[in-house]
Design an enzyme around this catalytic site. Structure first.
Site, PDB file in Angstrom:
ATOM      1  N   ASP A  45       0.839  -1.204   0.000  1.00 35.91           N
ATOM      2  CA  ASP A  45       0.000   0.000   0.000  1.00 35.91           C
ATOM      3  C   ASP A  45       0.877   1.260   0.000  1.00 35.91           C
ATOM      4  O   ASP A  45       0.373   2.379  -0.024  1.00 35.91           O
ATOM      5  CB  ASP A  45      -1.020   0.004   1.142  1.00 35.91           C
ATOM      6  CG  ASP A  45      -0.381   0.020   2.516  1.00 35.91           C
ATOM      7  OD1 ASP A  45       0.858  -0.136   2.615  1.00 35.91           O
ATOM      8  OD2 ASP A  45      -1.126   0.187   3.508  1.00 35.91           O
ATOM      9  N   SER A  46       2.203   1.058  -0.043  1.00 33.55           N
ATOM     10  CA  SER A  46       3.123   2.173  -0.325  1.00 33.55           C
ATOM     11  C   SER A  46       2.753   2.823  -1.657  1.00 33.55           C
ATOM     12  O   SER A  46       3.179   3.941  -1.940  1.00 33.55           O
ATOM     13  CB  SER A  46       4.570   1.676  -0.363  1.00 33.55           C
ATOM     14  OG  SER A  46       4.693   0.536  -1.186  1.00 33.55           O
ATOM     15  N   ASP A  84      -1.006  -6.093   0.267  1.00 29.35           N
ATOM     16  CA  ASP A  84      -1.323  -5.413   1.526  1.00 29.35           C
ATOM     17  C   ASP A  84      -2.823  -5.237   1.703  1.00 29.35           C
ATOM     18  O   ASP A  84      -3.531  -4.887   0.753  1.00 29.35           O
ATOM     19  CB  ASP A  84      -0.694  -4.013   1.526  1.00 29.35           C
ATOM     20  CG  ASP A  84       0.611  -3.953   2.286  1.00 29.35           C
ATOM     21  OD1 ASP A  84       0.816  -4.769   3.209  1.00 29.35           O
ATOM     22  OD2 ASP A  84       1.435  -3.089   1.954  1.00 29.35           O
ATOM     23  N   LYS A 113      -1.142  -9.238   3.645  1.00 33.79           N
ATOM     24  CA  LYS A 113      -0.293  -8.688   4.714  1.00 33.79           C
ATOM     25  C   LYS A 113      -1.071  -7.633   5.473  1.00 33.79           C
ATOM     26  O   LYS A 113      -1.781  -6.830   4.860  1.00 33.79           O
ATOM     27  CB  LYS A 113       0.995  -8.091   4.129  1.00 33.79           C
ATOM     28  CG  LYS A 113       1.867  -7.406   5.179  1.00 33.79           C
ATOM     29  CD  LYS A 113       3.268  -7.116   4.680  1.00 33.79           C
ATOM     30  CE  LYS A 113       3.459  -5.836   3.950  1.00 33.79           C
ATOM     31  NZ  LYS A 113       3.068  -4.611   4.698  1.00 33.79           N
ATOM     32  N   GLU A 115      -0.924  -4.924   9.127  1.00 24.98           N
ATOM     33  CA  GLU A 115      -0.055  -4.272  10.111  1.00 24.98           C
ATOM     34  C   GLU A 115      -0.637  -4.419  11.509  1.00 24.98           C
ATOM     35  O   GLU A 115      -1.850  -4.272  11.698  1.00 24.98           O
ATOM     36  CB  GLU A 115       0.085  -2.777   9.766  1.00 24.98           C
ATOM     37  CG  GLU A 115       0.750  -2.546   8.421  1.00 24.98           C
ATOM     38  CD  GLU A 115       0.892  -1.067   8.063  1.00 24.98           C
ATOM     39  OE1 GLU A 115       0.609  -0.204   8.923  1.00 24.98           O
ATOM     40  OE2 GLU A 115       1.295  -0.786   6.923  1.00 24.98           O
ATOM     41  N   GLU A 182       9.787  -3.612  10.301  1.00 25.90           N
ATOM     42  CA  GLU A 182      10.186  -2.368   9.627  1.00 25.90           C
ATOM     43  C   GLU A 182      10.793  -1.383  10.619  1.00 25.90           C
ATOM     44  O   GLU A 182      10.217  -1.125  11.694  1.00 25.90           O
ATOM     45  CB  GLU A 182       8.963  -1.742   8.936  1.00 25.90           C
ATOM     46  CG  GLU A 182       9.299  -0.417   8.263  1.00 25.90           C
ATOM     47  CD  GLU A 182       8.279   0.061   7.232  1.00 25.90           C
ATOM     48  OE1 GLU A 182       7.312  -0.663   6.957  1.00 25.90           O
ATOM     49  OE2 GLU A 182       8.472   1.172   6.711  1.00 25.90           O
TER      50      GLU A 182
HETATM   51  O1  KIV Z   1       3.556  -0.986   1.576  1.00 25.50           O
HETATM   52  C1  KIV Z   1       4.687  -1.467   1.456  1.00 25.50           C
HETATM   53  O2  KIV Z   1       5.348  -1.335   0.422  1.00 25.50           O
HETATM   54  C2  KIV Z   1       5.230  -2.203   2.589  1.00 25.50           C
HETATM   55  C3  KIV Z   1       6.699  -2.479   2.594  1.00 25.50           C
HETATM   56  C4  KIV Z   1       7.423  -1.229   2.764  1.00 25.50           C
HETATM   57  C5  KIV Z   1       7.062  -3.496   3.594  1.00 25.50           C
HETATM   58  O3  KIV Z   1       4.516  -2.528   3.486  1.00 25.50           O
END
Ligand code: KIV
Length: 264
Positions: A45-46, A84, A113, A115, A182
């Site tokens: 989600d970056s 994510d 994934k 958090e 992280e």
């Molecule tokens: O969103 C993302 O790209 C991430 C990585 C930085 C681990 O969660």
């Protein structure tokens, strides 16, 4: 050619081979990354920051994640594909089940994934019991940037370090099959990696873990707010393909991250 499975990823840890992971958001880059030998592609989600231009990952929606995951899936054949779960899309176990189902069915991800530590462990248990593999993510969790008060190294005090140790164990016990750490001090990450059975992937978390992940646009030096733990591999070559290969090679031989990219 078939896609790598979770068993292939576990075997890398068991053999002591470092796991190379990168983010991707579209078919062309995903194909290039796969070709360079990356084991895992994360549709992170970056993308809220590096693709959409927001200040944080908070505005990213489930529909955004599905769209980008579909593109990455189309552009790849063998990489293990993680997506994510975006902000608030797993706020309760019921919402999480709905989100994860869509990400797997429509996005075609192999793993989701999310958090958080102890507070998400019920959700992790519920998803994994239903056959949805989960990757945890603790330390600096960008979706909580406002709660954390910025993008800072986590786990520097003993109280916070202990909380992260407990979070990591809770995720594994709940059924998570992978975990991302992280922005954490190198020593704490080494300790957690040795305690856990599941593969640990670090970002700004030293080189004592089982693998590394970077945001592709940081590796290419094209994101203006590149974090200090990242490295511009494109600066060492004049080809994107070569830059990604250099990253994979550096992860595999353990030369990235080196001391200037590690938090003590
Ligand atoms: O969103 C993302 O790209 C991430 C990585 C930085 C681990 O969660």
């Amino acid at each position: 050619m078939s896609r790598k499975t979770l068993n292939n990823i576990r075997k890398l840890k068991n053999k002591g081979e470092k796991i190379a992971c990168l983010t991707a958001y579209d078919a062309s880059f995903a194909g290039l990354i796969e070709e360079a030998g990356t084991d895992i592609i994360l549709v992170g989600d970056s993308l809220g920051m590096v693709i959409q231009g927001h200040d944080s990952t908070l505005p990213v929606t489930v529909d955004n994640m599905i769209y980008h995951c579909q593109l990455v899936e189309k552009g790849t054949q063998t990489a293990f594909l993680i997506v994510d779960m975006p902000f608030m899309s797993y706020a309760t176990p019921d919402i999480a089940l709905n989100t994860a189902t869509r990400l797997m069915q429509e996005g075609q991800a192999q793993m989701v994934k999310l958090e958080g530590g102890i507070w998400v462990s019920d959700t992790v248990k519920m998803l994994t019991e239903r056959g949805i593999p989960v990757c945890g993510h603790i330390g600096l969790t960008p979706q909580s940037v406002h709660q954390l008060g910025g993008y800072h190294v986590q786990g520097r005090t003993e109280v916070r370090a202990e909380k992260l140790r407990q979070d990591a164990l809770a995720l594994q016990t709940a059924g998570a099959s992978l975990i991302v750490l992280e922005c954490m001090p190198d020593e704490l990450v080494r300790e957690i990696t040795q305690t856990l059975d599941i593969p640990v992937i670090g970002i700004g978390a030293g080189n004592g873990c089982d693998g590394q992940v970077l945001v592709l646009y940081d590796l290419l030096g094209i994101f203006p707010k590149m974090p200090s733990f990242a490295k511009n591999f494109l600066a060492e070559t004049n080809s994107i393909q070569e830059a990604v290969k250099l990253y994979v090679q550096a992860v595999k031989e353990g030369s990235f991250p080196s001391s200037e990219h590690i938090f003590k």
